[in-house]
Design a protein around this motif. Structure first.
Motif, PDB file in Angstrom:
ATOM      1  N   PRO A 156     132.280  17.912  13.694  1.00  0.00           N
ATOM      2  CA  PRO A 156     131.809  19.705  13.842  1.00  0.00           C
ATOM      3  C   PRO A 156     130.774  20.010  13.082  1.00  0.00           C
ATOM      4  CG  PRO A 156     134.040  18.809  13.012  1.00  0.00           C
ATOM      5  CD  PRO A 156     133.015  17.437  13.042  1.00  0.00           C
ATOM      6  N   PRO A 157     129.941  21.736  12.989  1.00  0.00           N
ATOM      7  CA  PRO A 157     128.736  22.078  12.292  1.00  0.00           C
ATOM      8  C   PRO A 157     128.886  22.229  11.195  1.00  0.00           C
ATOM      9  CG  PRO A 157     130.172  23.272  14.186  1.00  0.00           C
ATOM     10  CD  PRO A 157     130.912  22.576  14.197  1.00  0.00           C
ATOM     11  N   ASP A 158     128.263  22.349  10.800  1.00  0.00           N
ATOM     12  CA  ASP A 158     127.994  23.015   9.186  1.00  0.00           C
ATOM     13  C   ASP A 158     127.511  23.735   8.992  1.00  0.00           C
ATOM     14  OD1 ASP A 158     127.514  22.391   6.365  1.00  0.00           O
ATOM     15  OD2 ASP A 158     125.659  21.836   6.555  1.00  0.00           O
ATOM     16  N   GLY A 159     128.892  24.728   9.137  1.00  0.00           N
ATOM     17  CA  GLY A 159     128.725  26.412   8.903  1.00  0.00           C
ATOM     18  C   GLY A 159     128.427  26.721  10.907  1.00  0.00           C
ATOM     19  N   PHE A 160     127.807  28.313  10.192  1.00  0.00           N
ATOM     20  CA  PHE A 160     128.538  28.909  11.906  1.00  0.00           C
ATOM     21  C   PHE A 160     126.645  29.613  11.682  1.00  0.00           C
ATOM     22  CE2 PHE A 160     128.673  32.257  14.615  1.00  0.00           C
ATOM     23  CZ  PHE A 160     128.369  32.044  15.305  1.00  0.00           C
ATOM     24  N   SER A 161     125.712  29.799  12.231  1.00  0.00           N
ATOM     25  CA  SER A 161     124.344  30.221  12.378  1.00  0.00           C
ATOM     26  C   SER A 161     124.329  30.125  13.627  1.00  0.00           C
ATOM     27  CB  SER A 161     123.197  29.603  11.360  1.00  0.00           C
ATOM     28  OG  SER A 161     122.805  30.757  11.666  1.00  0.00           O
ATOM     29  N   LEU A 162     123.453  31.332  14.089  1.00  0.00           N
ATOM     30  CA  LEU A 162     122.208  31.398  15.092  1.00  0.00           C
ATOM     31  C   LEU A 162     121.280  31.259  15.256  1.00  0.00           C
ATOM     32  CD1 LEU A 162     124.424  35.066  16.924  1.00  0.00           C
ATOM     33  CD2 LEU A 162     124.450  32.393  17.552  1.00  0.00           C
ATOM     34  N   LYS A 163     121.107  30.844  14.248  1.00  0.00           N
ATOM     35  CA  LYS A 163     119.708  30.270  13.744  1.00  0.00           C
ATOM     36  C   LYS A 163     118.607  30.274  14.176  1.00  0.00           C
ATOM     37  CE  LYS A 163     119.204  27.314  10.594  1.00  0.00           C
ATOM     38  NZ  LYS A 163     118.843  26.315   9.053  1.00  0.00           N
ATOM     39  N   TRP A 164     119.756  28.890  15.690  1.00  0.00           N
ATOM     40  CA  TRP A 164     118.400  28.027  16.266  1.00  0.00           C
ATOM     41  C   TRP A 164     118.298  28.333  17.642  1.00  0.00           C
ATOM     42  CZ3 TRP A 164     116.059  24.075  13.115  1.00  0.00           C
ATOM     43  CH2 TRP A 164     116.760  23.713  12.643  1.00  0.00           C
ATOM     44  N   TYR A 165     119.150  29.608  18.267  1.00  0.00           N
ATOM     45  CA  TYR A 165     118.994  30.058  19.582  1.00  0.00           C
ATOM     46  C   TYR A 165     117.946  30.989  18.819  1.00  0.00           C
ATOM     47  CZ  TYR A 165     123.592  28.513  20.912  1.00  0.00           C
ATOM     48  OH  TYR A 165     124.259  27.813  21.689  1.00  0.00           O
ATOM     49  N   GLY A 166     117.955  31.994  17.692  1.00  0.00           N
ATOM     50  CA  GLY A 166     116.515  32.446  18.005  1.00  0.00           C
ATOM     51  C   GLY A 166     114.881  32.185  17.089  1.00  0.00           C
ATOM     52  N   LYS A 167     115.185  30.547  16.668  1.00  0.00           N
ATOM     53  CA  LYS A 167     113.847  29.531  17.103  1.00  0.00           C
ATOM     54  C   LYS A 167     113.660  29.717  18.511  1.00  0.00           C
ATOM     55  CE  LYS A 167     112.403  25.466  14.786  1.00  0.00           C
ATOM     56  NZ  LYS A 167     112.671  23.993  14.621  1.00  0.00           N
ATOM     57  N   ILE A 168     114.780  28.819  18.914  1.00  0.00           N
ATOM     58  CA  ILE A 168     114.294  29.040  20.772  1.00  0.00           C
ATOM     59  C   ILE A 168     113.227  30.280  21.489  1.00  0.00           C
ATOM     60  CG2 ILE A 168     116.000  27.015  20.924  1.00  0.00           C
ATOM     61  CD1 ILE A 168     117.261  28.688  22.378  1.00  0.00           C
ATOM     62  N   ALA A 169     114.418  31.070  20.962  1.00  0.00           N
ATOM     63  CA  ALA A 169     113.710  32.556  21.856  1.00  0.00           C
ATOM     64  C   ALA A 169     112.565  32.820  21.024  1.00  0.00           C
ATOM     65  CB  ALA A 169     114.746  34.329  21.200  1.00  0.00           C
ATOM     66  N   ALA A 170     111.560  32.398  20.253  1.00  0.00           N
ATOM     67  CA  ALA A 170     110.335  32.633  19.553  1.00  0.00           C
ATOM     68  C   ALA A 170     109.649  31.550  19.607  1.00  0.00           C
ATOM     69  CB  ALA A 170     110.611  32.557  17.439  1.00  0.00           C
ATOM     70  N   ALA A 171     109.668  30.113  20.435  1.00  0.00           N
ATOM     71  CA  ALA A 171     108.646  28.914  20.586  1.00  0.00           C
ATOM     72  C   ALA A 171     108.469  29.514  21.907  1.00  0.00           C
ATOM     73  CB  ALA A 171     110.130  27.837  20.437  1.00  0.00           C
ATOM     74  N   SER A 172     107.383  30.041  21.878  1.00  0.00           N
ATOM     75  CA  SER A 172     106.125  29.648  22.995  1.00  0.00           C
ATOM     76  C   SER A 172     106.147  28.787  23.494  1.00  0.00           C
ATOM     77  CB  SER A 172     104.825  30.763  22.464  1.00  0.00           C
ATOM     78  OG  SER A 172     104.138  29.454  22.053  1.00  0.00           O
ATOM     79  N   ASP A 173     106.247  27.627  23.148  1.00  0.00           N
ATOM     80  CA  ASP A 173     105.920  26.277  24.283  1.00  0.00           C
ATOM     81  C   ASP A 173     107.546  25.911  24.808  1.00  0.00           C
ATOM     82  OD1 ASP A 173     107.841  25.939  22.017  1.00  0.00           O
ATOM     83  OD2 ASP A 173     106.903  23.666  22.026  1.00  0.00           O
ATOM     84  N   LEU A 174     108.677  26.848  24.465  1.00  0.00           N
ATOM     85  CA  LEU A 174     109.693  26.417  24.384  1.00  0.00           C
ATOM     86  C   LEU A 174     109.914  27.337  26.407  1.00  0.00           C
ATOM     87  CD1 LEU A 174     112.197  25.464  22.171  1.00  0.00           C
ATOM     88  CD2 LEU A 174     111.665  23.896  24.155  1.00  0.00           C
ATOM     89  N   ARG A 175     109.199  28.628  25.734  1.00  0.00           N
ATOM     90  CA  ARG A 175     109.672  29.727  26.921  1.00  0.00           C
ATOM     91  C   ARG A 175     108.692  29.307  28.218  1.00  0.00           C
ATOM     92  NH1 ARG A 175     108.871  32.832  23.033  1.00  0.00           N
ATOM     93  NH2 ARG A 175     106.518  33.718  23.552  1.00  0.00           N
ATOM     94  N   GLN A 176     107.156  29.012  27.723  1.00  0.00           N
ATOM     95  CA  GLN A 176     106.303  28.509  28.839  1.00  0.00           C
ATOM     96  C   GLN A 176     107.417  27.537  29.648  1.00  0.00           C
ATOM     97  OE1 GLN A 176     102.663  27.639  27.312  1.00  0.00           O
ATOM     98  NE2 GLN A 176     102.547  30.123  26.682  1.00  0.00           N
ATOM     99  N   ALA A 177     107.877  26.392  28.722  1.00  0.00           N
ATOM    100  CA  ALA A 177     108.171  25.366  29.805  1.00  0.00           C
ATOM    101  C   ALA A 177     109.816  25.563  30.565  1.00  0.00           C
ATOM    102  CB  ALA A 177     108.384  23.940  28.564  1.00  0.00           C
ATOM    103  N   PHE A 178     110.036  26.818  30.070  1.00  0.00           N
ATOM    104  CA  PHE A 178     111.686  27.359  31.127  1.00  0.00           C
ATOM    105  C   PHE A 178     111.193  28.625  32.011  1.00  0.00           C
ATOM    106  CE2 PHE A 178     114.248  30.772  31.343  1.00  0.00           C
ATOM    107  CZ  PHE A 178     115.605  29.641  32.147  1.00  0.00           C
ATOM    108  N   VAL A 179     109.499  28.530  32.012  1.00  0.00           N
ATOM    109  CA  VAL A 179     109.495  29.615  33.157  1.00  0.00           C
ATOM    110  C   VAL A 179     109.010  28.580  33.866  1.00  0.00           C
ATOM    111  CG1 VAL A 179     107.385  30.485  33.913  1.00  0.00           C
ATOM    112  CG2 VAL A 179     108.693  31.674  31.666  1.00  0.00           C
ATOM    113  N   ARG A 180     107.830  27.910  33.252  1.00  0.00           N
ATOM    114  CA  ARG A 180     107.499  26.535  34.435  1.00  0.00           C
ATOM    115  C   ARG A 180     108.438  25.914  35.913  1.00  0.00           C
ATOM    116  NH1 ARG A 180     105.262  24.708  29.883  1.00  0.00           N
ATOM    117  NH2 ARG A 180     103.492  25.448  29.560  1.00  0.00           N
ATOM    118  N   SER A 181     110.051  25.918  34.685  1.00  0.00           N
ATOM    119  CA  SER A 181     111.066  25.123  35.289  1.00  0.00           C
ATOM    120  C   SER A 181     111.721  26.516  36.328  1.00  0.00           C
ATOM    121  CB  SER A 181     112.275  24.736  34.653  1.00  0.00           C
ATOM    122  OG  SER A 181     111.301  23.715  33.562  1.00  0.00           O
TER     123      SER A 181
END
Length: 266
Positions: free
Chosen positions: A43-68
């Motif tokens: 089970p998760p160690d606590g509850f947080s949305l920070k990882w979703y915020g991290k992927i939203a701010a990651a330009s390389d992931l956004r660009q890769a998603f657009v390519r997909s």
């Protein structure tokens, strides 16, 4: 009465076990994506949305998603005309060697994906277009085209030939009969096949790995490159995004034409 009850309990026990086995990976990934820790735990160690915020701010992931998305769009645009015409032809007309053609359509499923990928890599390599996105889209269309053909064939098989004959007797030219009778009749199959092609191309990994380079990686390849070093909760968050995207597409499919069209195409 007791025997019938025991039979029902046994059947539902197997159904519940199957559902649990199918949903367990999704549940684990979903829970791990909300952890507040720095490593994947369930089970998760606590509850947080920070990882979703991290992927939203990651330009390389956004660009890769657009390519997909671009790859999936190219795959769908290529598959629609080819799969639609092939599906209509197989359903409506007496094509010579039709049985052999249908068996041949299973070739992408019988040949190992790595073999198909290497073959396409050699072909596009000779054309000197490796690293571009459109070869990946075409490759995904070639591999997954049977899904499009089967979906269209399922819709075209329900089309009554009397409708086209009546239109022909009224003087309608072949193009008008195709646009106003045949095409609307197979539209549910086209929508079904298009959504399937889009989802499959969006998630395609092996072909993308072989046909892209460091400047044009798609999101599945980007995820693979990331997990080679360390698996962090942001990768679980990306996986959840994929799951949600597929769920939205399936919901749209059910809303537009109904899942029975896809099930009949099988």
């Amino acid at each position: 009465m007791t025997g019938s009850l025991s039979k029902s309990i046994t059947i539902w026990a197997f159904v519940g076990l199957a559902l649990l086995m199918l949903s367990a990976p999704t549940i684990v990934v979903l829970g791990a994506s909300f952890t507040s820790g720095n490593i994947i735990t369930f089970p998760p160690d606590g509850f947080s949305l920070k990882w979703y915020g991290k992927i939203a701010a990651a330009s390389d992931l956004r660009q890769a998603f657009v390519r997909s998305l671009v790859v999936a769009a190219i795959c769908t645009l290529v598959a629609i005309p080819v799969g639609t015409l092939a599906g209509i032809a197989l359903a409506k007309y007496r094509v010579r060697f039709a049985r052999s053609i249908q068996i041949y359509l299973l070739l992408p499923f019988t040949v190992p994906l790595i073999g198909s990928g290497i073959g396409m890599m050699l072909v596009f390599g000779e054309m000197r277009v490796l690293g571009s996105l459109w070869p990946v889209g075409i490759a995904c269309a070639v591999i997954n085209l049977p899904f499009m053909i089967w979906a269209v064939t399922a819709s075209a098989s329900n089309l009554s030939p009397d409708l086209e004959l009546a239109a022909a007797n009224c003087g309608a030219p072949p193009l008008s009969r195709f646009l106003y009778i045949t095409l609307p009749a197979v539209l549910p199959g086209i929508i079904t096949g298009s959504l399937l092609m889009f989802i499959l191309a969006l998630n395609e990994f092996l072909v993308s790995l072989l046909l892209t380079d460091a400047r044009s990686v798609t999101l599945p390849v980007q995820i693979y490159n990331s997990i080679r070093s360390i698996i962090t909760p942001d990768l679980a968050a990306i996986s959840v995004v994929f799951i949600v995207s597929a769920a939205i597409a399936i919901a749209a499919l059910d809303r537009l034409v109904g899942l029975d069209i896809f099930l009949k195409s099988k």
